[in-house]
Design a protein around this motif. Structure first.
Motif, mmCIF file in Angstrom:
data_model
loop_
_atom_site.group_PDB
_atom_site.id
_atom_site.type_symbol
_atom_site.label_atom_id
_atom_site.label_comp_id
_atom_site.label_asym_id
_atom_site.label_seq_id
_atom_site.Cartn_x
_atom_site.Cartn_y
_atom_site.Cartn_z
ATOM 1 N N SER A 74 0.801 -1.218 0.000
ATOM 2 C CA SER A 74 0.000 0.000 0.000
ATOM 3 C C SER A 74 0.834 1.267 0.000
ATOM 4 O O SER A 74 0.316 2.357 -0.274
ATOM 5 N N GLU A 75 2.149 1.144 0.299
ATOM 6 C CA GLU A 75 3.053 2.292 0.243
ATOM 7 C C GLU A 75 3.844 2.326 -1.062
ATOM 8 O O GLU A 75 4.766 3.126 -1.212
ATOM 9 N N THR A 76 3.490 1.456 -1.986
ATOM 10 C CA THR A 76 4.129 1.299 -3.304
ATOM 11 C C THR A 76 5.555 0.777 -3.209
ATOM 12 O O THR A 76 6.348 0.978 -4.133
ATOM 13 N N GLN A 77 5.908 0.079 -2.135
ATOM 14 C CA GLN A 77 7.212 -0.580 -2.076
ATOM 15 C C GLN A 77 7.237 -1.749 -3.056
ATOM 16 O O GLN A 77 6.249 -2.469 -3.208
ATOM 17 N N TRP A 78 8.396 -1.955 -3.708
ATOM 18 C CA TRP A 78 8.561 -3.080 -4.622
ATOM 19 C C TRP A 78 8.727 -4.358 -3.795
ATOM 20 O O TRP A 78 9.833 -4.687 -3.359
ATOM 21 N N ILE A 79 7.682 -5.115 -3.579
ATOM 22 C CA ILE A 79 7.762 -6.327 -2.773
ATOM 23 C C ILE A 79 8.425 -7.447 -3.557
ATOM 24 O O ILE A 79 9.371 -8.088 -3.088
ATOM 25 N N GLU A 80 7.942 -7.703 -4.762
ATOM 26 C CA GLU A 80 8.527 -8.709 -5.653
ATOM 27 C C GLU A 80 8.435 -8.218 -7.088
ATOM 28 O O GLU A 80 7.460 -7.550 -7.455
ATOM 29 N N SER A 81 9.430 -8.558 -7.872
ATOM 30 C CA SER A 81 9.427 -8.216 -9.300
ATOM 31 C C SER A 81 10.002 -9.379 -10.086
ATOM 32 O O SER A 81 10.983 -9.993 -9.667
ATOM 33 N N PHE A 82 9.408 -9.668 -11.232
ATOM 34 C CA PHE A 82 9.917 -10.693 -12.136
ATOM 35 C C PHE A 82 10.075 -10.072 -13.505
ATOM 36 O O PHE A 82 9.099 -9.624 -14.109
ATOM 37 N N HIS A 83 11.306 -10.006 -13.980
ATOM 38 C CA HIS A 83 11.631 -9.404 -15.271
ATOM 39 C C HIS A 83 11.777 -10.545 -16.288
ATOM 40 O O HIS A 83 12.797 -11.230 -16.339
ATOM 41 N N ILE A 84 10.746 -10.748 -17.087
ATOM 42 C CA ILE A 84 10.665 -11.928 -17.935
ATOM 43 C C ILE A 84 11.759 -11.980 -18.978
ATOM 44 O O ILE A 84 12.365 -13.023 -19.225
ATOM 45 N N LEU A 85 12.070 -10.853 -19.616
ATOM 46 C CA LEU A 85 13.028 -10.860 -20.721
ATOM 47 C C LEU A 85 14.435 -11.199 -20.263
ATOM 48 O O LEU A 85 15.202 -11.828 -20.988
ATOM 49 N N THR A 86 14.814 -10.783 -19.054
ATOM 50 C CA THR A 86 16.142 -11.102 -18.533
ATOM 51 C C THR A 86 16.125 -12.348 -17.658
ATOM 52 O O THR A 86 17.190 -12.871 -17.303
ATOM 53 N N GLY A 87 14.949 -12.808 -17.285
ATOM 54 C CA GLY A 87 14.834 -14.028 -16.507
ATOM 55 C C GLY A 87 15.232 -13.897 -15.052
ATOM 56 O O GLY A 87 15.513 -14.894 -14.389
ATOM 57 N N HIS A 88 15.245 -12.672 -14.515
ATOM 58 C CA HIS A 88 15.617 -12.531 -13.107
ATOM 59 C C HIS A 88 14.462 -11.966 -12.284
ATOM 60 O O HIS A 88 13.603 -11.250 -12.797
ATOM 61 N N SER A 89 14.478 -12.330 -11.019
ATOM 62 C CA SER A 89 13.476 -11.840 -10.086
ATOM 63 C C SER A 89 14.167 -11.104 -8.947
ATOM 64 O O SER A 89 15.353 -11.297 -8.683
#
Length: 223
Positions: A74-89
């Motif tokens: 709710s504070e817009t913190q990046w909790i998790e991210s998955f970058h599909i093109l580079t294959g990293h999370s």
């Protein structure tokens, strides 16, 4: 600049033109907004029943197909991210030095942050930056947004700069989210300009809701 899902199982993306016309949500999730952007990208925003209160998810699709899946609080913190093109999370480290706070930005007009993300693929990244309200409001496709300026730098574990970015974004107070804008990013001595401003806001039951095909600014080279 804060624009991260308990991860969906994803194969290498097909092109958006070849893929299904409608993005399929994970089971137990409900979408509330589709945003067509100026840079040949469509974003879908949704929530899931098993997530903690205030969590939001987003997926991004461009001409190549699905490119990003992420979760914010709710504070817009990046909790998790998955970058599909580079294959990293990436996942947010516990107890950030200075957590990102949308509430501070709204109440004080400025928010400084200093946090790290952890990744099994690329290691630790430190993000240091600032968001500031400009005092200007804009209306795009009937939605009123507050304009921000941002300045963010990403560092590797040794303290070397990976990339830097500055520009303008927007926040929605109602949806408690950031929306992309314009800016420049410098990587390895090269600077790139971007224009990711929203063009259309599409709601459930409207034509184009959950479309897997971006509409605006397509057909140009993607770097």
């Amino acid at each position: 600049m804060r624009y991260a899902i308990a991860f969906i199982c994803l194969a290498a993306p097909a092109t958006a033109q070849d893929g299904p016309a409608t993005f399929q949500l994970p089971q137990g999730c409900d979408a509330y907004l589709t945003v067509q952007g100026a840079s040949c990208r469509v974003d879908h925003h949704f929530t899931c029943a098993d997530d903690p209160e205030g969590m939001q998810r987003r997926v991004s699709i461009d001409e190549r197909g699905l490119t990003y899946a992420g979760q914010i609080d709710s504070e817009t913190q990046w909790i998790e991210s998955f970058h599909i093109l580079t294959g990293h999370s990436e996942r947010l480290e516990s107890n950030p030095v200075e957590p990102a706070s949308l509430s501070d930005l709204i109440e004080k007009g400025i928010d400084d942050y200093d946090f790290r993300t952890l990744s099994d693929q690329i290691g630790t990244t430190r993000y240091v930056g600032q968001d500031t309200l400009t005092g200007r409001q804009v209306t795009i496709d009937g939605v009123t947004l507050d304009e921000t300026t941002y300045d963010i730098t990403a560092y590797d574990p040794a303290g070397n700069v990976i990339w830097q970015s500055q520009g303008n974004e927007f926040i929605s107070r109602n949806w408690r989210m950031f929306l992309s804008g314009t800016g420049t990013t410098t990587i390895g001595g090269e600077t790139f300009e971007k224009d990711d401003r929203p063009v259309e806001f599409i709601y459930p039951s409207e034509p184009g809701f959950l479309s897997s095909r971006p509409k605006h600014g397509c057909g140009v080279a993607i770097s």
